[in-house]
Design a protein around this motif. Structure first.
Motif, short mmCIF file in Angstrom:
data_model
loop_
_atom_site.label_atom_id
_atom_site.label_comp_id
_atom_site.label_asym_id
_atom_site.label_seq_id
_atom_site.Cartn_x
_atom_site.Cartn_y
_atom_site.Cartn_z
N ASP A 110 3.24 7.66 5.45
CA ASP A 110 3.36 6.40 6.20
C ASP A 110 4.79 6.15 6.64
O ASP A 110 5.17 5.00 6.91
CB ASP A 110 2.87 5.22 5.37
N ALA A 166 4.01 3.09 -0.22
CA ALA A 166 3.22 4.31 -0.08
C ALA A 166 3.68 5.37 -1.07
O ALA A 166 2.87 6.11 -1.62
CB ALA A 166 3.34 4.84 1.35
N GLN A 203 2.36 4.62 -4.68
CA GLN A 203 0.94 4.29 -4.81
C GLN A 203 0.33 4.92 -6.06
O GLN A 203 -0.34 4.25 -6.85
CB GLN A 203 0.19 4.78 -3.57
#
Length: 373
Positions: A226, A294, A297
């Motif tokens: 991302d 991201a 995560q």
């Protein structure tokens, strides 16, 4: 030490049990939070170091692509037909037309295909104050290779700047190629064409348009979770990117503007990891912008598992304390209440039944028997 123990001794048993539960649970919560924090910091640092090396390799690939274009422009500049181009007006018109057509075909042959059918286009801009090449177009197009002649009034704003670089090529973002050209943003590679035979004078300026397509291939070869990749000038103006932000000015956090002038600097904020590769010689920066969310995560998933385990442990401890409270402390509280209220000679109530023969049951039964005796 006694000063710390005395307040605890003054607490009743119920309060001491609650304090014991808090003391047992607090270190686990503190260690859990501290461990998660250190794990995040270590993960961020390891990943950032990996991005630094990846950024260097990516920048090397981009520079290789630019160097390829530079070599092609060098080949074009050395071409005899281009070097014979002059603004003397002494050669016949047909010779000018033939030379114009030859050079235009030469430039067209160097157009290189890129992904999805896009291409980069080589064009030559020549200053023609007396309009000797009146038959040639003077309205340049981004998606076309060609030779364009212009008068003093039609001179592009970048022409003098390119001439002052004395043959050094550089990247430049343009909203349009000239006041007469179509309004279409493009990343260009600009390089002056000097007369190599006379050793002085400038024939024109080579402009390679749609460079964002070529550099975009190198940017897309890198996959960030991302994340975003920007190739910018030293003023943070985007020359090419993995997003549709060419020509925009991006903001970098404090600290990303400094560091090694010819190296990389990384900055980790609460939301993003920035890796900036500075190249002052080329006047470019390669910027990686990766969201921390991201990146962490999987770490957050592990953190939630540990939190669930901590909550389960706390509930288990609470159940254990509740069990001991009901089976141990409640009968002892009733016994203490009986002893405080009992007066010799009064009727002794029936001994409470507990359904077990543990020490607490023996103590309660013996106390009641002594009261009766």
């Amino acid at each position: 030490m006694s000063a710390l123990i005395k307040p605890i001794v003054r607490l009743n048993v119920k309060q001491q049990l609650i304090l014991l539960f808090v003391i047992m649970l607090t270190p686990i919560l503190v260690l859990n939070n501290y461990g998660n924090y250190k794990a995040e910091q270590v993960l961020k640092r390891h990943v950032t170091n990996a991005y630094v090396e990846l950024n260097k390799q990516n920048f090397a690939i981009i520079n290789r692509d630019i160097d390829t274009v530079n070599k092609i422009t060098s080949t074009v500049i050395q071409n005899p037909f281009l070097q014979q181009l002059n603004m003397s007006g002494l050669d016949p018109i047909m010779e000018r037309v033939e030379r114009y057509e030859t050079i235009e075909k030469l430039l067209g042959s160097y157009s290189q295909g890129a992904e999805r059918g896009d291409a980069i286009y080589y064009s030559l801009y020549v200053y023609d104050p007396h309009n000797y090449y009146f038959f040639a177009p003077n309205f340049p197009q981004v998606k076309k290779a060609g030779v364009y002649f212009f008068t003093k009034e039609e001179e592009p704003f970048w022409f003098r700047q390119a001439v002052e670089q004395k043959g050094r090529g550089y990247l430049m973002f343009m909203d349009r190629l000239s006041p007469q050209a179509e309004d279409l943003k493009t990343l260009t590679y600009v390089r002056a064409v000097n007369n190599i035979y006379l050793g002085a004078g400038t024939i024109g300026v080579l402009v390679v348009t749609k460079m964002e397509a070529k550099i975009g291939e190198s940017l897309k070869s890198i996959s960030l979770p991302d994340g975003e990749i920007y190739l910018t000038d030293m003023n943070n103006r985007v020359l090419a990117s993995s997003t549709n932000s060419t020509g925009e000015i991006i903001e970098l956090p404090e600290g990303a503007e400094f560091g090694d002038p010819e190296g990389t600097v990384d900055v980790i904020t609460d939301d993003f990891i920035y890796v900036v590769n500075n190249n002052h010689m080329l006047g470019q920066k390669l910027v990686y912008k990766v969201p921390v969310k991201a990146l962490l995560q999987q770490q957050n998933e592990m953190k939630r598992v540990i939190q669930y385990i901590t909550v389960a442990y706390a509930l288990f401890g609470l159940i254990i304390i509740t069990y001991f409270w009901r089976s141990l402390m409640t009968p002892l509280q009733k016994l203490a209440f009986f002893v405080r209220k009992y007066e010799p000679g009064n009727r002794v109530p029936e001994t409470p039944k507990r359904g077990s023969n543990d020490e607490v049951s023996v103590l309660i039964s013996s106390t009641y028997d002594m009261a009766r005796g």
